[in-house]
Design a protein around this motif. Structure first.
Motif, PDB file in Angstrom:
ATOM      1  N   PHE A  35       0.922  -1.148   0.181  1.00 32.85           N
ATOM      2  CA  PHE A  35       0.151  -0.079   0.065  1.00 32.85           C
ATOM      3  C   PHE A  35       0.811   1.437  -0.066  1.00 32.85           C
ATOM      4  O   PHE A  35       0.609   2.278  -0.753  1.00 32.85           O
ATOM      5  CB  PHE A  35      -0.958   0.156   1.220  1.00 32.85           C
ATOM      6  CG  PHE A  35      -1.754   1.475   1.604  1.00 32.85           C
ATOM      7  CD1 PHE A  35      -2.742   1.619   0.532  1.00 32.85           C
ATOM      8  CD2 PHE A  35      -1.238   2.193   2.498  1.00 32.85           C
ATOM      9  CE1 PHE A  35      -3.514   2.797   0.813  1.00 32.85           C
ATOM     10  CE2 PHE A  35      -1.823   3.304   2.523  1.00 32.85           C
ATOM     11  CZ  PHE A  35      -3.092   3.787   1.739  1.00 32.85           C
ATOM     12  N   LEU A  36       1.947   1.344   0.686  1.00 34.00           N
ATOM     13  CA  LEU A  36       3.057   2.466   0.885  1.00 34.00           C
ATOM     14  C   LEU A  36       3.471   2.484  -0.420  1.00 34.00           C
ATOM     15  O   LEU A  36       4.219   3.858  -0.919  1.00 34.00           O
ATOM     16  CB  LEU A  36       3.853   2.364   1.896  1.00 34.00           C
ATOM     17  CG  LEU A  36       3.199   2.572   3.379  1.00 34.00           C
ATOM     18  CD1 LEU A  36       4.264   2.115   4.467  1.00 34.00           C
ATOM     19  CD2 LEU A  36       2.522   3.669   3.732  1.00 34.00           C
ATOM     20  N   GLY A  37       3.757   1.307  -1.007  1.00 36.17           N
ATOM     21  CA  GLY A  37       4.331   1.739  -2.372  1.00 36.17           C
ATOM     22  C   GLY A  37       3.390   2.212  -3.646  1.00 36.17           C
ATOM     23  O   GLY A  37       4.230   2.844  -4.255  1.00 36.17           O
ATOM     24  N   VAL A  38       2.316   1.832  -3.438  1.00 39.20           N
ATOM     25  CA  VAL A  38       1.258   2.701  -4.326  1.00 39.20           C
ATOM     26  C   VAL A  38       1.205   4.209  -3.791  1.00 39.20           C
ATOM     27  O   VAL A  38       1.341   4.920  -5.022  1.00 39.20           O
ATOM     28  CB  VAL A  38      -0.214   2.097  -4.174  1.00 39.20           C
ATOM     29  CG1 VAL A  38      -1.295   2.936  -4.896  1.00 39.20           C
ATOM     30  CG2 VAL A  38      -0.092   0.385  -4.581  1.00 39.20           C
ATOM     31  N   CYS A  39       1.233   4.373  -2.483  1.00 34.31           N
ATOM     32  CA  CYS A  39       1.235   5.919  -2.306  1.00 34.31           C
ATOM     33  C   CYS A  39       2.640   6.552  -2.686  1.00 34.31           C
ATOM     34  O   CYS A  39       2.373   7.817  -3.091  1.00 34.31           O
ATOM     35  CB  CYS A  39       1.249   5.875  -0.787  1.00 34.31           C
ATOM     36  SG  CYS A  39      -0.440   5.389  -0.068  1.00 34.31           S
ATOM     37  N   LEU A  40       3.618   5.815  -2.767  1.00 39.78           N
ATOM     38  CA  LEU A  40       4.865   6.423  -3.248  1.00 39.78           C
ATOM     39  C   LEU A  40       4.859   6.704  -4.699  1.00 39.78           C
ATOM     40  O   LEU A  40       5.320   7.648  -5.373  1.00 39.78           O
ATOM     41  CB  LEU A  40       6.176   5.619  -2.811  1.00 39.78           C
ATOM     42  CG  LEU A  40       7.689   6.114  -3.041  1.00 39.78           C
ATOM     43  CD1 LEU A  40       7.868   7.286  -2.280  1.00 39.78           C
ATOM     44  CD2 LEU A  40       8.751   5.189  -2.754  1.00 39.78           C
ATOM     45  N   TRP A  41       4.496   5.556  -5.445  1.00 40.59           N
ATOM     46  CA  TRP A  41       4.346   5.768  -6.832  1.00 40.59           C
ATOM     47  C   TRP A  41       3.356   6.863  -6.949  1.00 40.59           C
ATOM     48  O   TRP A  41       3.873   7.660  -8.151  1.00 40.59           O
ATOM     49  CB  TRP A  41       3.566   4.445  -7.517  1.00 40.59           C
ATOM     50  CG  TRP A  41       3.374   4.661  -8.826  1.00 40.59           C
ATOM     51  CD1 TRP A  41       4.353   4.231  -9.967  1.00 40.59           C
ATOM     52  CD2 TRP A  41       2.082   5.110  -9.545  1.00 40.59           C
ATOM     53  NE1 TRP A  41       3.668   4.453 -10.966  1.00 40.59           N
ATOM     54  CE2 TRP A  41       2.445   5.040 -10.981  1.00 40.59           C
ATOM     55  CE3 TRP A  41       0.967   5.523  -9.039  1.00 40.59           C
ATOM     56  CZ2 TRP A  41       1.395   5.250 -11.744  1.00 40.59           C
ATOM     57  CZ3 TRP A  41       0.020   5.884 -10.014  1.00 40.59           C
ATOM     58  CH2 TRP A  41       0.002   6.064 -11.453  1.00 40.59           C
ATOM     59  N   PHE A  42       2.138   7.170  -6.583  1.00 38.03           N
ATOM     60  CA  PHE A  42       1.307   8.403  -6.846  1.00 38.03           C
ATOM     61  C   PHE A  42       1.955   9.570  -6.276  1.00 38.03           C
ATOM     62  O   PHE A  42       1.763  10.618  -7.015  1.00 38.03           O
ATOM     63  CB  PHE A  42       0.182   8.126  -5.965  1.00 38.03           C
ATOM     64  CG  PHE A  42      -0.751   9.052  -6.082  1.00 38.03           C
ATOM     65  CD1 PHE A  42      -1.594   9.124  -7.193  1.00 38.03           C
ATOM     66  CD2 PHE A  42      -1.101  10.125  -5.277  1.00 38.03           C
ATOM     67  CE1 PHE A  42      -2.667  10.126  -7.540  1.00 38.03           C
ATOM     68  CE2 PHE A  42      -2.009  11.359  -5.431  1.00 38.03           C
ATOM     69  CZ  PHE A  42      -2.778  11.346  -6.495  1.00 38.03           C
ATOM     70  N   PHE A  43       2.758   9.615  -5.372  1.00 37.87           N
ATOM     71  CA  PHE A  43       3.707  10.820  -4.984  1.00 37.87           C
ATOM     72  C   PHE A  43       4.547  11.321  -6.179  1.00 37.87           C
ATOM     73  O   PHE A  43       4.744  12.522  -6.327  1.00 37.87           O
ATOM     74  CB  PHE A  43       4.386  10.606  -3.695  1.00 37.87           C
ATOM     75  CG  PHE A  43       5.407  11.766  -3.238  1.00 37.87           C
ATOM     76  CD1 PHE A  43       4.972  12.728  -2.672  1.00 37.87           C
ATOM     77  CD2 PHE A  43       6.839  11.591  -3.791  1.00 37.87           C
ATOM     78  CE1 PHE A  43       5.876  13.922  -2.345  1.00 37.87           C
ATOM     79  CE2 PHE A  43       7.512  12.939  -3.338  1.00 37.87           C
ATOM     80  CZ  PHE A  43       7.090  13.852  -2.852  1.00 37.87           C
ATOM     81  N   TYR A  44       5.306  10.161  -6.707  1.00 38.54           N
ATOM     82  CA  TYR A  44       6.286  10.661  -8.025  1.00 38.54           C
ATOM     83  C   TYR A  44       5.416  11.048  -8.856  1.00 38.54           C
ATOM     84  O   TYR A  44       5.945  11.892  -9.853  1.00 38.54           O
ATOM     85  CB  TYR A  44       7.299   9.519  -7.815  1.00 38.54           C
ATOM     86  CG  TYR A  44       8.565   9.582  -6.958  1.00 38.54           C
ATOM     87  CD1 TYR A  44       9.577  10.422  -7.274  1.00 38.54           C
ATOM     88  CD2 TYR A  44       8.566   8.945  -5.822  1.00 38.54           C
ATOM     89  CE1 TYR A  44      10.690  10.461  -6.643  1.00 38.54           C
ATOM     90  CE2 TYR A  44       9.602   8.927  -4.966  1.00 38.54           C
ATOM     91  CZ  TYR A  44      10.679   9.800  -5.331  1.00 38.54           C
ATOM     92  OH  TYR A  44      11.863   9.878  -4.518  1.00 38.54           O
TER      93      TYR A  44
END
Length: 273
Positions: free
Chosen positions: A129-138
């Protein structure tokens, strides 16, 4: 004292994200200073990269130079804000999460404390889930809003003047966005052939700049100006930009005059005009 399982979850998540972000600094090939068009008949000069060749992230590239010939042209063959993050970013986070868990399991084993498998599975779900958030951030801050957070630089053109041409003409120029020491450039291209000086007094303080020239490429590497007549050149000196010019008889770059006198490269040390 028994370590809280929630504490281990937080530590694992923070380390996994931190290691993933740090891995974005692993850019390969790193010496992409110019663009190499596949339609070129002649061989591309050293330091040129094709579309899709430069990547960032480890062990799986999270950013890949996007193929095509769209805008901006300064990002062709280079990683930049026009290149969206890939879903492999999530895989990288899970990889580092497992790596960190191996270390944590080892620590807990020597402390005679067992980490339940349920916690490990919960951690993978959380980190995905945090990986999806990081992807969305970038995706938002680099690709959509255009912040330069990935890659080592961009290309633009500068106007140069020569003694044989009364008209200005543009030269493709690489501008680094990260620290690139002179020693890295020399290690890749070999020793420069000559050195030329620039001088600027527009701010009231006279500064001295240095241009190193490679005949084999051909190109100039500009070093940052200093407020001293003697210029100390060290392998750790950061470069200002790389100017690709077929004509070495350049008299001015971006309106700044260059001395006509050429000094042979003597290695690292002090240079004076």
């Amino acid at each position: 004292m028994k370590t809280s399982l929630y504490f281990l979850l937080i530590v694992n998540a923070l380390l996994a994200i931190g290691l993933t972000v740090l891995s974005f600094q692993y850019v390969q090939p790193k010496n992409c200073y110019n663009f190499c068009d596949p339609s070129y008949i002649i061989p591309c000069p050293k330091g040129s990269c094709y579309f899709g060749e430069q990547k960032a992230g480890w062990p799986f590239p999270a950013f890949v130079d996007a193929p095509g010939g769209g805008s901006p042209t300064g990002g062709w063959g280079l990683l930049g804000p026009e290149d969206p993050p890939g879903p492999t970013m999530i895989v990288d986070i899970l990889f580092y999460s497992i790596l960190v868990w191996i270390v944590l399991y080892g620590i807990q084993f020597f402390r005679h404390q067992i980490v339940p498998r349920k916690v490990f599975l919960q951690s993978l779900s959380l980190n995905a889930f945090l990986g999806v958030c990081l992807w969305f951030f970038y995706f938002v801050f680099t690709f959509t809003m255009g912040f330069q957070g990935i890659g080592r630089g961009y290309r633009n053109s500068v106007y140069v003047e020569t003694s044989t041409d009364v008209d200005l003409h543009s030269a493709m120029t690489f501008f680094p966005t990260v620290s690139i020491p002179l020693g890295e450039v020399i290690e890749y291209y070999g020793d420069p052939d000559s050195v030329r000086f620039t001088s600027d007094s527009t701010t009231g303080v006279t500064t001295t700049g240095l241009l190193l020239y490679w005949e084999s490429v051909p190109m100039f590497v500009e070093l940052p100006p200093i407020a001293d007549a003697t210029y100390p050149v060290d392998r750790k000196t950061d470069i200002e930009r790389i100017i690709f010019s077929d004509d070495q008889d350049v008299t001015a770059v971006a309106g700044q005059p260059i001395s006509e006198e050429k000094t042979l490269w003597r290695g690292y040390g002090n240079y004076q005009p």
